[in-house]
Motif scaffolding. Structure first.
Motif, PDB file in Angstrom:
ATOM      1  N   GLN A  11     -29.993  42.394 -48.819  1.00  0.00           N
ATOM      2  CA  GLN A  11     -29.371  42.217 -47.510  1.00  0.00           C
ATOM      3  C   GLN A  11     -28.586  43.467 -47.152  1.00  0.00           C
ATOM      4  OE1 GLN A  11     -29.814  39.117 -45.989  1.00  0.00           O
ATOM      5  NE2 GLN A  11     -28.972  39.982 -44.131  1.00  0.00           N
ATOM      6  N   PHE A  12     -28.539  43.799 -45.862  1.00  0.00           N
ATOM      7  CA  PHE A  12     -27.775  44.950 -45.374  1.00  0.00           C
ATOM      8  C   PHE A  12     -27.146  44.593 -44.049  1.00  0.00           C
ATOM      9  CE2 PHE A  12     -26.710  49.211 -44.234  1.00  0.00           C
ATOM     10  CZ  PHE A  12     -26.906  49.286 -42.876  1.00  0.00           C
ATOM     11  N   ASN A  13     -25.912  45.009 -43.872  1.00  0.00           N
ATOM     12  CA  ASN A  13     -25.247  44.893 -42.591  1.00  0.00           C
ATOM     13  C   ASN A  13     -23.981  45.725 -42.683  1.00  0.00           C
ATOM     14  OD1 ASN A  13     -24.768  44.061 -39.932  1.00  0.00           O
ATOM     15  ND2 ASN A  13     -25.506  42.001 -40.380  1.00  0.00           N
ATOM     16  N   GLY A  14     -23.203  45.774 -41.645  1.00  0.00           N
ATOM     17  CA  GLY A  14     -21.996  46.569 -41.723  1.00  0.00           C
ATOM     18  C   GLY A  14     -21.086  46.396 -40.542  1.00  0.00           C
ATOM     19  N   LEU A  22     -26.300  44.025 -50.361  1.00  0.00           N
ATOM     20  CA  LEU A  22     -26.492  43.075 -51.447  1.00  0.00           C
ATOM     21  C   LEU A  22     -27.694  43.593 -52.231  1.00  0.00           C
ATOM     22  CD1 LEU A  22     -25.868  40.441 -52.920  1.00  0.00           C
ATOM     23  CD2 LEU A  22     -27.328  39.261 -51.253  1.00  0.00           C
ATOM     24  N   VAL A  23     -27.425  44.067 -53.424  1.00  0.00           N
ATOM     25  CA  VAL A  23     -28.458  44.723 -54.229  1.00  0.00           C
ATOM     26  C   VAL A  23     -28.571  44.011 -55.575  1.00  0.00           C
ATOM     27  CG1 VAL A  23     -29.192  46.891 -55.306  1.00  0.00           C
ATOM     28  CG2 VAL A  23     -27.926  46.942 -53.149  1.00  0.00           C
ATOM     29  N   GLY A  75     -21.560  34.067 -59.557  1.00  0.00           N
ATOM     30  CA  GLY A  75     -21.190  32.666 -59.475  1.00  0.00           C
ATOM     31  C   GLY A  75     -21.489  32.019 -58.138  1.00  0.00           C
ATOM     32  N   ALA A  76     -21.672  32.823 -57.102  1.00  0.00           N
ATOM     33  CA  ALA A  76     -21.918  32.289 -55.757  1.00  0.00           C
ATOM     34  C   ALA A  76     -23.419  32.184 -55.506  1.00  0.00           C
ATOM     35  CB  ALA A  76     -21.295  33.198 -54.707  1.00  0.00           C
ATOM     36  N   PRO A  77     -23.829  31.155 -54.794  1.00  0.00           N
ATOM     37  CA  PRO A  77     -25.252  31.079 -54.420  1.00  0.00           C
ATOM     38  C   PRO A  77     -25.629  32.286 -53.554  1.00  0.00           C
ATOM     39  CG  PRO A  77     -24.140  28.990 -53.979  1.00  0.00           C
ATOM     40  CD  PRO A  77     -23.082  29.992 -54.329  1.00  0.00           C
ATOM     41  N   LEU A  78     -26.788  32.822 -53.798  1.00  0.00           N
ATOM     42  CA  LEU A  78     -27.253  33.995 -53.069  1.00  0.00           C
ATOM     43  C   LEU A  78     -27.238  33.765 -51.564  1.00  0.00           C
ATOM     44  CD1 LEU A  78     -28.351  36.849 -53.357  1.00  0.00           C
ATOM     45  CD2 LEU A  78     -30.635  35.880 -53.590  1.00  0.00           C
ATOM     46  N   GLN A  82     -25.584  36.200 -48.713  1.00  0.00           N
ATOM     47  CA  GLN A  82     -26.432  36.726 -47.642  1.00  0.00           C
ATOM     48  C   GLN A  82     -25.899  36.320 -46.275  1.00  0.00           C
ATOM     49  OE1 GLN A  82     -30.197  35.141 -49.172  1.00  0.00           O
ATOM     50  NE2 GLN A  82     -30.928  37.254 -49.344  1.00  0.00           N
ATOM     51  N   ARG A  83     -25.453  35.099 -46.132  1.00  0.00           N
ATOM     52  CA  ARG A  83     -24.903  34.625 -44.858  1.00  0.00           C
ATOM     53  C   ARG A  83     -23.648  35.417 -44.489  1.00  0.00           C
ATOM     54  NH1 ARG A  83     -25.620  29.055 -45.305  1.00  0.00           N
ATOM     55  NH2 ARG A  83     -24.059  29.211 -46.898  1.00  0.00           N
ATOM     56  N   TYR A  84     -22.796  35.704 -45.472  1.00  0.00           N
ATOM     57  CA  TYR A  84     -21.593  36.515 -45.230  1.00  0.00           C
ATOM     58  C   TYR A  84     -21.977  37.895 -44.683  1.00  0.00           C
ATOM     59  CZ  TYR A  84     -17.692  39.618 -46.171  1.00  0.00           C
ATOM     60  OH  TYR A  84     -16.723  40.567 -46.047  1.00  0.00           O
ATOM     61  N   ILE A  85     -22.945  38.508 -45.317  1.00  0.00           N
ATOM     62  CA  ILE A  85     -23.367  39.852 -44.892  1.00  0.00           C
ATOM     63  C   ILE A  85     -24.014  39.795 -43.512  1.00  0.00           C
ATOM     64  CG2 ILE A  85     -24.940  41.768 -45.399  1.00  0.00           C
ATOM     65  CD1 ILE A  85     -24.362  41.212 -48.380  1.00  0.00           C
TER      66      ILE A  85
END
Length: 93
Positions: A11-14, A22-23, A75-78, A82-85
């Protein structure tokens, strides 16, 4: 660069002044080398393509600052990460 490190950019955003990546990378990869490679290659490509525009945003002649933040999300679901990003603002064009 991710391919060279056997990593996968999920995932990528900014935002205006930073990016979120997210790598997924193998444990043998040194995170600092991966980050420095991503920053170095992206800076060269962006300066080559958009030099006139980018020049006004440089930090002492550098595209990226020398620092970065890395956090583990084991520990967090992917999907949560991804939703955060995804909800971050896009970088300025």
């Amino acid at each position: 660069m991710c391919t060279a490190f056997a990593a996968d950019l999920k995932q990528f955003n900014g935002e205006l002044d930073h990016v979120h990546l997210l790598v997924h990378y193998p444990p043998k990869v040194q995170l600092s080398k991966l980050v420095n490679s991503l920053k170095g290659v992206s800076a060269r490509l962006l300066r080559r393509e958009y030099d006139t525009h980018v020049r006004r945003y440089l930090w002492g002649g550098h595209f990226w600052s020398g620092s970065y933040f890395a956090g583990s999300c084991g520990g967090a679901p992917l999907t949560v990460v991804q939703r955060y990003i995804e909800r971050q603002q896009r970088p300025v064009d």
